[in-house]
Design a protein around this motif. Sequence first.
Motif, PDB file in Angstrom:
ATOM      1  N   ALA A  75      43.868  33.559  27.628  1.00 45.58           N
ATOM      2  CA  ALA A  75      43.797  34.747  28.139  1.00 45.58           C
ATOM      3  C   ALA A  75      42.350  34.838  28.959  1.00 45.58           C
ATOM      4  O   ALA A  75      41.364  34.747  28.048  1.00 45.58           O
ATOM      5  CB  ALA A  75      43.920  35.825  26.931  1.00 45.58           C
ATOM      6  N   THR A  76      42.193  35.340  30.134  1.00 43.80           N
ATOM      7  CA  THR A  76      41.007  35.390  30.973  1.00 43.80           C
ATOM      8  C   THR A  76      41.080  36.615  31.509  1.00 43.80           C
ATOM      9  O   THR A  76      42.007  37.090  32.165  1.00 43.80           O
ATOM     10  CB  THR A  76      41.064  34.266  32.116  1.00 43.80           C
ATOM     11  OG1 THR A  76      41.451  32.882  31.084  1.00 43.80           O
ATOM     12  CG2 THR A  76      39.798  33.988  32.816  1.00 43.80           C
ATOM     13  N   ARG A  77      39.854  37.224  31.624  1.00 45.86           N
ATOM     14  CA  ARG A  77      39.615  38.548  32.512  1.00 45.86           C
ATOM     15  C   ARG A  77      39.447  37.873  33.819  1.00 45.86           C
ATOM     16  O   ARG A  77      38.441  37.448  34.321  1.00 45.86           O
ATOM     17  CB  ARG A  77      38.323  39.279  31.970  1.00 45.86           C
ATOM     18  CG  ARG A  77      38.363  39.560  30.317  1.00 45.86           C
ATOM     19  CD  ARG A  77      39.443  40.022  29.764  1.00 45.86           C
ATOM     20  NE  ARG A  77      39.031  39.979  28.312  1.00 45.86           N
ATOM     21  CZ  ARG A  77      39.991  39.884  27.518  1.00 45.86           C
ATOM     22  NH1 ARG A  77      41.272  39.975  28.184  1.00 45.86           N
ATOM     23  NH2 ARG A  77      39.917  39.947  26.262  1.00 45.86           N
ATOM     24  N   SER A  78      40.375  38.406  34.889  1.00 48.18           N
ATOM     25  CA  SER A  78      40.279  37.914  36.232  1.00 48.18           C
ATOM     26  C   SER A  78      39.514  38.765  37.002  1.00 48.18           C
ATOM     27  O   SER A  78      39.121  38.362  38.183  1.00 48.18           O
ATOM     28  CB  SER A  78      41.587  38.077  36.697  1.00 48.18           C
ATOM     29  OG  SER A  78      42.133  39.525  36.865  1.00 48.18           O
ATOM     30  N   CYS A  79      38.768  39.798  36.398  1.00 47.18           N
ATOM     31  CA  CYS A  79      37.753  40.706  37.125  1.00 47.18           C
ATOM     32  C   CYS A  79      36.542  39.818  37.440  1.00 47.18           C
ATOM     33  O   CYS A  79      35.708  40.128  38.323  1.00 47.18           O
ATOM     34  CB  CYS A  79      37.601  42.091  36.765  1.00 47.18           C
ATOM     35  SG  CYS A  79      36.563  42.080  35.172  1.00 47.18           S
ATOM     36  N   MET A  80      36.140  38.914  36.559  1.00 42.68           N
ATOM     37  CA  MET A  80      34.845  38.156  36.693  1.00 42.68           C
ATOM     38  C   MET A  80      35.080  36.890  37.004  1.00 42.68           C
ATOM     39  O   MET A  80      34.330  35.773  36.836  1.00 42.68           O
ATOM     40  CB  MET A  80      34.009  38.505  35.465  1.00 42.68           C
ATOM     41  CG  MET A  80      33.619  39.886  35.366  1.00 42.68           C
ATOM     42  SD  MET A  80      32.240  40.127  34.129  1.00 42.68           S
ATOM     43  CE  MET A  80      30.789  39.409  35.000  1.00 42.68           C
ATOM     44  N   LEU A  81      36.539  36.218  37.268  1.00 41.55           N
ATOM     45  CA  LEU A  81      36.817  34.743  37.344  1.00 41.55           C
ATOM     46  C   LEU A  81      36.915  34.870  38.922  1.00 41.55           C
ATOM     47  O   LEU A  81      37.923  35.104  39.493  1.00 41.55           O
ATOM     48  CB  LEU A  81      38.159  34.636  37.024  1.00 41.55           C
ATOM     49  CG  LEU A  81      38.871  33.286  37.158  1.00 41.55           C
ATOM     50  CD1 LEU A  81      38.055  32.113  36.093  1.00 41.55           C
ATOM     51  CD2 LEU A  81      40.302  32.993  36.522  1.00 41.55           C
ATOM     52  N   THR A  82      35.763  34.179  39.511  1.00 40.35           N
ATOM     53  CA  THR A  82      35.975  34.270  40.893  1.00 40.35           C
ATOM     54  C   THR A  82      36.871  33.054  41.431  1.00 40.35           C
ATOM     55  O   THR A  82      37.227  32.227  40.776  1.00 40.35           O
ATOM     56  CB  THR A  82      34.661  33.604  41.572  1.00 40.35           C
ATOM     57  OG1 THR A  82      34.105  32.425  41.024  1.00 40.35           O
ATOM     58  CG2 THR A  82      33.387  34.650  41.032  1.00 40.35           C
ATOM     59  N   VAL A  83      37.267  33.219  42.484  1.00 38.32           N
ATOM     60  CA  VAL A  83      38.479  32.454  43.211  1.00 38.32           C
ATOM     61  C   VAL A  83      38.009  30.895  43.296  1.00 38.32           C
ATOM     62  O   VAL A  83      38.777  30.161  42.985  1.00 38.32           O
ATOM     63  CB  VAL A  83      39.083  32.940  44.419  1.00 38.32           C
ATOM     64  CG1 VAL A  83      37.891  32.900  45.520  1.00 38.32           C
ATOM     65  CG2 VAL A  83      40.266  32.142  44.825  1.00 38.32           C
ATOM     66  N   SER A  84      36.642  30.692  43.422  1.00 35.44           N
ATOM     67  CA  SER A  84      36.291  29.251  43.596  1.00 35.44           C
ATOM     68  C   SER A  84      36.136  28.676  42.394  1.00 35.44           C
ATOM     69  O   SER A  84      35.981  27.323  42.210  1.00 35.44           O
ATOM     70  CB  SER A  84      34.676  29.604  44.404  1.00 35.44           C
ATOM     71  OG  SER A  84      33.881  30.225  43.313  1.00 35.44           O
ATOM     72  N   MET A  85      36.204  29.492  41.216  1.00 33.92           N
ATOM     73  CA  MET A  85      36.091  28.782  39.871  1.00 33.92           C
ATOM     74  C   MET A  85      37.595  28.193  39.322  1.00 33.92           C
ATOM     75  O   MET A  85      37.607  27.541  38.398  1.00 33.92           O
ATOM     76  CB  MET A  85      35.678  29.682  38.904  1.00 33.92           C
ATOM     77  CG  MET A  85      34.085  30.135  38.994  1.00 33.92           C
ATOM     78  SD  MET A  85      33.760  31.461  37.972  1.00 33.92           S
ATOM     79  CE  MET A  85      33.845  30.995  36.400  1.00 33.92           C
ATOM     80  N   VAL A  86      38.612  28.496  40.158  1.00 33.24           N
ATOM     81  CA  VAL A  86      40.040  28.450  39.720  1.00 33.24           C
ATOM     82  C   VAL A  86      40.324  26.737  39.762  1.00 33.24           C
ATOM     83  O   VAL A  86      41.023  26.166  38.751  1.00 33.24           O
ATOM     84  CB  VAL A  86      40.897  29.427  40.326  1.00 33.24           C
ATOM     85  CG1 VAL A  86      42.183  28.805  39.578  1.00 33.24           C
ATOM     86  CG2 VAL A  86      40.676  30.637  39.826  1.00 33.24           C
ATOM     87  N   GLY A  87      40.084  26.080  40.875  1.00 33.18           N
ATOM     88  CA  GLY A  87      40.395  24.889  41.069  1.00 33.18           C
ATOM     89  C   GLY A  87      41.894  24.722  40.848  1.00 33.18           C
ATOM     90  O   GLY A  87      42.834  25.378  41.622  1.00 33.18           O
ATOM     91  N   ASN A  88      42.405  23.504  39.998  1.00 33.11           N
ATOM     92  CA  ASN A  88      43.695  23.317  40.170  1.00 33.11           C
ATOM     93  C   ASN A  88      44.415  23.909  38.738  1.00 33.11           C
ATOM     94  O   ASN A  88      45.307  23.624  38.302  1.00 33.11           O
ATOM     95  CB  ASN A  88      43.938  21.874  39.858  1.00 33.11           C
ATOM     96  CG  ASN A  88      43.435  20.890  41.186  1.00 33.11           C
ATOM     97  OD1 ASN A  88      43.939  21.559  42.215  1.00 33.11           O
ATOM     98  ND2 ASN A  88      42.828  19.948  40.965  1.00 33.11           N
TER      99      ASN A  88
END
Lengths: 733, 151
Positions: free
Chosen positions: B56-69
């Motif tokens: 479970a992760t808060r997507s409002c502070m997860l930047t798109v560049s951190m997602v990777g694969n």
Amino acid sequence: MTLVKTKIGRRAFIRNTGLASGGLVIGFSWLASCKMTPEQVNSLPKEWFELNGFLKVGDNGMVTIMSPNPEIGQNVKTSMPMIIAEELDIAWKDVIVEQAPLNTDIFTRQLAGGSQSIRQGWESLRMAGATAKHMLKEAAAQAWGVSVDEITTKDGVLAHEGSGNSAGYGEMASAATSIEVPEEVELKDAGDFRIIGTDKKNVDGKKIATGQPLFGLDTYREGMLTAMIVHPPAFGMKFKSMNAESVMSMPGIKEVFRFEAYPEDVERQWSDGGAIPELVAIVGNSTWECMQAKKALNVEWEEVSKLESTSYHNDELAKLLEKAQEVPARQDGDVEAALKKASKIVESTYSAPYLAHNTMEPMNFFAHVTPEKAELLGPIQTPEFLEKTLVSRLGMPAEKIDVRMTRMGGGFGRRLYGTFAVEAASISQRLNAPVKLVYTREDDMTQGTYRPSYKVRFKAGLDEKGNLIAWHVRGAGTNDALIFENRFPAGAVDNYLAEKHSLQTNVTTGAWRAPRSNFIAGAEQAFMDEVAEAAGKDPLDFRLELFDRAINDPVGDPEKNDYDPARYAGVLKLVKEKANWGTDTGKARGISAYYCHNSYVAQVLELEDGGDIPRVENIWCAVDCGIVINPLAAKNQIEGGIIDGIGHSTYSALTFENGKPEQSNFDTYRLMRHSEAPKNIEVHFVDNGIDPTGLGEPSLPPVIGALSNALYKATGRRYYEQPFINDKPPLVG
Amino acid sequence: MASFTLNINGKKQEVDVDPSTPVLWVLRDHLNLVGTKFGCGIAQCGACTVHLDGTATRSCMLTVSMVGNSQITTIEGLSEEGDHPVQKAWLEVDVPQCGYCQAGQIMTASALLEKNPNPTDEEIEMAMNGNICRCGTYTRIKKAVKLAAKS
């Protein structure tokens, strides 16, 4: 059965003449807006027949029922159609519910506020179902050549026993459209209800649990721009100047401009309270890009009125508590004389801070205003008043303005004040483009329209036998005079004096779930406990004695008293029985009762052992709201109100320094969380068959008193200042 | 602006956005997946909760560049037909009032049960503490999580 004249909302029952010959109604928004399963598609009727503004019957017997009022989580989208379905005599599984558009000619009161939707809709919703049923029966009688009185209905089937004829509603729907709307109509006896009083699940439950678009913020349209506003950082400030150029070149940014959502000549409605006339708009392609520009934008503000701080509000409210009201709000007997001869006097002052509404879905609205028409879509508790303001603001007749309501991610009173929708419309009109205005959480929390801050002082006198002989209440609030002078214990005490003051401030305030009651109930019920203790009486019995007095020998004109003492006592007796009040459970317990928004609630609250603010373990709640439409959802409202009351009185506060709110997001503004919530809540209803009243608000106010009283039992100290987490007295011993 | 290939609900999705854009706004503004909600923007309320490789992760502070694969699952992808045990339990208990926070609550609860199929009351509370419900459906949420754990 009851015969009633079809007078209320009669316009709703007059068919659109264009459809009189068996009208086909198409173009339902739910068809376009969600993916349907093959079963759902197969079960769709080929034709719909509108029998009145509230409902359409399909040729296959399915019924579409319009839910007239805005849905803010109070579950009217399920419970209001249940009332129509009951009188129509249709099976609930055959009902499709659709949110009605704004049309007060048909739906009369389309407002979510004051817990009034069910109470004020009760009669017209029943009539909508009953008149349609009558027309279907009449159509069947004509088709079969029998008397309408001999036709029975059940679960959407018409039957005539004598001839053996029967037909589904769908088969008679076309013919029913040409039947005259009856002048009077039969309503069911409560004993014959088959839908009302049964548990029905939220009609939007599946969409909510699967993340389907339902809320205003979920609105996306082709070519739509996102807009954000920048408002003054402090109350008492206004726009001075800005440097928009550096921001204009940021990615995705289209426009940055100062604008007036409320120029001076706009005719304002009460729902425009709290409007900030002058704002800055940032318009761009996406939310994140607008947020970045908002952070970078440099705006200068100037002071135009006093920059108030919480210490100022508290000092001024305290001063008002020292001041008599020139003409008291209510005066029975002679409080001063009674207090002089009292053998015991109890006196206490209670206070509470400003609160923000903090709906989980921040304020937002979609607007597409062109020279020809205005389309508005979003979360709004007062669509009718929004439309009136838009007529003035946009310079357009109401016929050209289409206001539609989305499901709302919470209301709590905040969306009574649709200034954000007027802002969206103003921006869209200027750009001649579809725009969705989005507030950040910080915008939402610091923009205003708060629950006022309050202070109240009570003084009570007891005679040597412990009888209450004098009650003096003096209250003050910011922009709100707090006291309901005709509520309990008015009418139950010989010498009664109620005084109230309002402190004018520039911090904007508005209705917040159970306005005024959300503070005064808890304070009054905590004080009542102090007085009962001084009288040496059980707090529940002490209250019942007072209600006996109000029933048997009311003080003053009983018509003036804003409560029914017998119903009040009824909920106390019910909760006494259910909680086994009076037996020692070894745990700290508190009792409370209050009447507001036409419903009666009594609660017993029990704390777990330990902790400065011990956790609530059990709550027993007795409610008298008359007939309960949907017990499953009614209990949800009551549980929610209880958690809301405990949470805010324990943890929440909004404070100011030089006009600036000191909390702007959930890192500093504390809301109750899972591990702090009560463990068990038990709800019991008084079964009395009285016409129903609402439940959105009434369970919240008293629980704060029950909590205060239980905290006293646990800690030996009275809690006078909200939030209680800051009023942390040392434990006794 | 930069191009990113994201694995969302088992599908590859291409987006061209600023690398600082939070996944929340990529989902909502760019991919029309609006079930993930905006509540606070600072990972305090949990309305924007998604699963990032099952957590479970808060997507409002997860930047798109951190997602990777990493695999992202949103409420729309939790189950094909909306019949995940947690979703079914939510309907059975009739949890929602306004409903706005519930997608986030369901995502946090389903991630919890994946790792801990039989949580105690305390474990449920600790796992769910990051998800605010302003309407106060906490007691029903706990009941629904326990019901889902049973099934």
